[in-house]
Scaffold this motif. Sequence first.
Motif, PDB file in Angstrom:
ATOM      1  N   VAL A  33      16.317 -32.673  10.834  1.00 39.22           N
ATOM      2  CA  VAL A  33      15.071 -32.346  10.148  1.00 39.22           C
ATOM      3  C   VAL A  33      15.214 -30.898   9.712  1.00 39.22           C
ATOM      4  CG1 VAL A  33      12.567 -32.154  10.333  1.00 39.22           C
ATOM      5  CG2 VAL A  33      13.775 -33.960  11.582  1.00 39.22           C
ATOM      6  N   GLU A  35      13.150 -29.275   7.278  1.00 44.50           N
ATOM      7  CA  GLU A  35      11.939 -28.616   6.808  1.00 44.50           C
ATOM      8  C   GLU A  35      10.720 -29.304   7.387  1.00 44.50           C
ATOM      9  OE1 GLU A  35      10.520 -28.359   2.431  1.00 44.50           O
ATOM     10  OE2 GLU A  35      12.118 -26.890   2.705  1.00 44.50           O
ATOM     11  N   ASN A  36       9.752 -28.541   7.806  1.00 43.33           N
ATOM     12  CA  ASN A  36       8.523 -29.050   8.398  1.00 43.33           C
ATOM     13  C   ASN A  36       7.367 -28.416   7.646  1.00 43.33           C
ATOM     14  OD1 ASN A  36       6.242 -29.478   9.954  1.00 43.33           O
ATOM     15  ND2 ASN A  36       7.295 -29.208  11.888  1.00 43.33           N
ATOM     16  N   LEU A  41       7.940 -34.118   6.731  1.00 40.80           N
ATOM     17  CA  LEU A  41       9.222 -33.704   7.318  1.00 40.80           C
ATOM     18  C   LEU A  41      10.333 -34.042   6.325  1.00 40.80           C
ATOM     19  CD1 LEU A  41       8.781 -35.023  10.964  1.00 40.80           C
ATOM     20  CD2 LEU A  41       8.626 -32.641  10.199  1.00 40.80           C
ATOM     21  N   ASP A  87      -0.352 -34.523  12.329  1.00 44.19           N
ATOM     22  CA  ASP A  87      -0.045 -33.323  13.102  1.00 44.19           C
ATOM     23  C   ASP A  87      -0.021 -33.676  14.590  1.00 44.19           C
ATOM     24  OD1 ASP A  87       0.251 -30.766  14.042  1.00 44.19           O
ATOM     25  OD2 ASP A  87      -1.800 -30.158  13.619  1.00 44.19           O
ATOM     26  N   ALA A 113      11.313 -34.408  15.347  1.00 45.58           N
ATOM     27  CA  ALA A 113      10.477 -33.230  15.102  1.00 45.58           C
ATOM     28  C   ALA A 113       9.025 -33.665  15.101  1.00 45.58           C
ATOM     29  CB  ALA A 113      10.832 -32.580  13.763  1.00 45.58           C
ATOM     30  N   CYS A 115       5.192 -32.542  13.311  1.00 40.03           N
ATOM     31  CA  CYS A 115       4.538 -31.730  12.294  1.00 40.03           C
ATOM     32  C   CYS A 115       3.590 -30.761  12.975  1.00 40.03           C
ATOM     33  CB  CYS A 115       3.732 -32.610  11.333  1.00 40.03           C
ATOM     34  SG  CYS A 115       4.754 -33.689  10.342  1.00 40.03           S
ATOM     35  N   TRP A 121       7.419 -25.367  13.223  1.00 44.12           N
ATOM     36  CA  TRP A 121       8.024 -26.403  14.040  1.00 44.12           C
ATOM     37  C   TRP A 121       7.129 -26.746  15.207  1.00 44.12           C
ATOM     38  CZ3 TRP A 121      11.777 -28.959  11.893  1.00 44.12           C
ATOM     39  CH2 TRP A 121      12.492 -28.334  10.876  1.00 44.12           C
TER      40      TRP A 121
END
Length: 123
Positions: A33, A35-36, A41, A87, A113, A115, A121
């Motif tokens: 992953v 980018e958050n 994601l 989230d 991961a 959100c 992160w």
Amino acid sequence: MFTAKTGSQTSSNAATRYVIVGLPPAEPANLMVVENLDTRLLLQWDRNTEQSVVSYYVYRNGNNVPLATVNQVPSGQVSYQDLALTDGPIYTYTVKAVDQRGQQSNPSDPASAACSAGGGWGP
């Protein structure tokens, strides 16, 4: 199967045909992953170098049905952006390579991961 008859004797011989199917592709490497962004994601992995690979199946949270199909790219990295996530929960992904015959690789190593509101992160 064929039958041959000579004089008063009959003989039979069953012919067996074998179809050789190639091995499935190797599993995709380096899934992560990268980018958050709030409720999105971005996943990225290395492109398979096997010429028979035409696409990838992306799986989320161990589901047996692919979340998405991503087409093979000529070079470099392959990516997928998972949208409309919530989230908080931790999301776990795997990817399988798919070849021209529809054979699937083993799943990649998982990447996980969560959100976080405002990006960044999660746990």
